[in-house]
Design a protein around this motif. Sequence first.
Motif, PDB file in Angstrom:
ATOM      1  N   SER A 251      -3.377   6.415   3.520  1.00  0.00           N
ATOM      2  CA  SER A 251      -2.526   7.596   3.682  1.00  0.00           C
ATOM      3  C   SER A 251      -1.069   7.267   3.387  1.00  0.00           C
ATOM      4  O   SER A 251      -0.347   8.079   2.795  1.00  0.00           O
ATOM      5  N   ALA A 252      -0.641   6.085   3.803  1.00  0.00           N
ATOM      6  CA  ALA A 252       0.747   5.688   3.576  1.00  0.00           C
ATOM      7  C   ALA A 252       1.071   5.702   2.084  1.00  0.00           C
ATOM      8  O   ALA A 252       2.129   6.188   1.673  1.00  0.00           O
ATOM      9  N   GLU A 253       0.148   5.178   1.269  1.00  0.00           N
ATOM     10  CA  GLU A 253       0.396   5.217  -0.174  1.00  0.00           C
ATOM     11  C   GLU A 253       0.450   6.657  -0.667  1.00  0.00           C
ATOM     12  O   GLU A 253       1.327   7.027  -1.462  1.00  0.00           O
ATOM     13  N   THR A 258       6.235   3.187   2.146  1.00  0.00           N
ATOM     14  CA  THR A 258       6.122   1.789   1.746  1.00  0.00           C
ATOM     15  C   THR A 258       6.710   0.884   2.826  1.00  0.00           C
ATOM     16  O   THR A 258       7.333   1.353   3.780  1.00  0.00           O
ATOM     17  N   SER A 259       6.525  -0.420   2.630  1.00  0.00           N
ATOM     18  CA  SER A 259       7.105  -1.371   3.582  1.00  0.00           C
ATOM     19  C   SER A 259       8.627  -1.286   3.569  1.00  0.00           C
ATOM     20  O   SER A 259       9.283  -1.602   4.571  1.00  0.00           O
ATOM     21  N   GLY A 306      -1.597   0.598  -1.772  1.00  0.00           N
ATOM     22  CA  GLY A 306      -1.188   0.280  -3.135  1.00  0.00           C
ATOM     23  C   GLY A 306      -0.400  -1.011  -3.222  1.00  0.00           C
ATOM     24  O   GLY A 306      -0.573  -1.798  -4.157  1.00  0.00           O
ATOM     25  N   GLU A 307       0.475  -1.247  -2.248  1.00  0.00           N
ATOM     26  CA  GLU A 307       1.251  -2.490  -2.227  1.00  0.00           C
ATOM     27  C   GLU A 307       0.336  -3.692  -2.042  1.00  0.00           C
ATOM     28  O   GLU A 307       0.506  -4.737  -2.681  1.00  0.00           O
TER      29      GLU A 307
END
Length: 341
Positions: A251-253, A258-259, A306-307
């Motif tokens: 979900s974050a992507e 992102t970080s 993704g990261e």
Amino acid sequence: MRNLAFLATVGATALMAGGALAAEGDTLAQVKSRGVLNCGVNAGLVGFAAPDANGNWSGFDIAICKAVAAAVLGDATKVKYVPTTGQTRFTALSSGEVDVLARNSTWTFQRDTDLKLDFAGVNYYDGQGFMVRKDLGVTSAKELEGATICVQTGTSTELNLADWAKSNNVTYKAVNIDSNAEGEQQYTAGACDAYTTDASGLAATRAAFADPDNHIILPEIISKEPLGPVVRHGDNNWGDIVRWTLFALISAEEYGITSANLEEQSKSSTNPDVQRMLGTTDDYGKMLGLDKEWAKRAIAASGNYGEIFAANIGEQTPIGLARGLNALWTQGGLMYAMPFR
């Protein structure tokens, strides 16, 4: 006396049942009490799970371990990595030696039902392939008639190979191996003409060779291999924690978290899903037995999905995997997290 005996029996039965129920749902309590997450991982597969010279583990699957530890214990470093093979991984999980298995494991009917395991989700959609030396002159797996093929025993890979060979009238001689390290050794020593495993595993193995350009991965993909973290059946709360930790990374992507911008997004995002996930509004962590910032810490551990992909196995790494099916659903892939609401 008979009544007393009956009551004693009922009481003992109730205690035993209560103990069994407690045992089924106490993984979170055990991890918190222990202060460390026991995470079952591959014994060594570059890009997915491998230690460096100093014993520090890194990789795509290692990021799952770190995210769960951060969510539960507040510290992504509080992980004990337990190396497992294709034959020992599920026993290690079922016996309680590890709390979660993050080790290139395929979600199958038998494992889900007969082995009494629960797959928390899919973190990599894969398929089984074949790798050969260029000088073998083979361009298709169907040209492997009579070949010797290295394959890990006790895996779905072994069964898939047999099914595929039967369906395509291909005969072969299996060279049984117990681990990827042994497979790499046998293959490079010339003990087998081809090596078969998940295509991502082949790419990772090839990247570790001194002469990766002299080896090719054949175009055929002979199976579906949905890989993901695994927990024991019966501990629903622990399964939810691992599942929603994975969903938080995906979900974050999707939401562009992102970080680097995590702190800013937690303060300024007006997206209700993001607010709930990061604990800005509501307290979803309470439903899991965690605090409200559990997902925020999970994302901070190694970044969003993704990261994690790009850093460990992506196109800019020696492994060089394209996102393909593992792209977000909004970009034509299969990565799809359930909504935070």
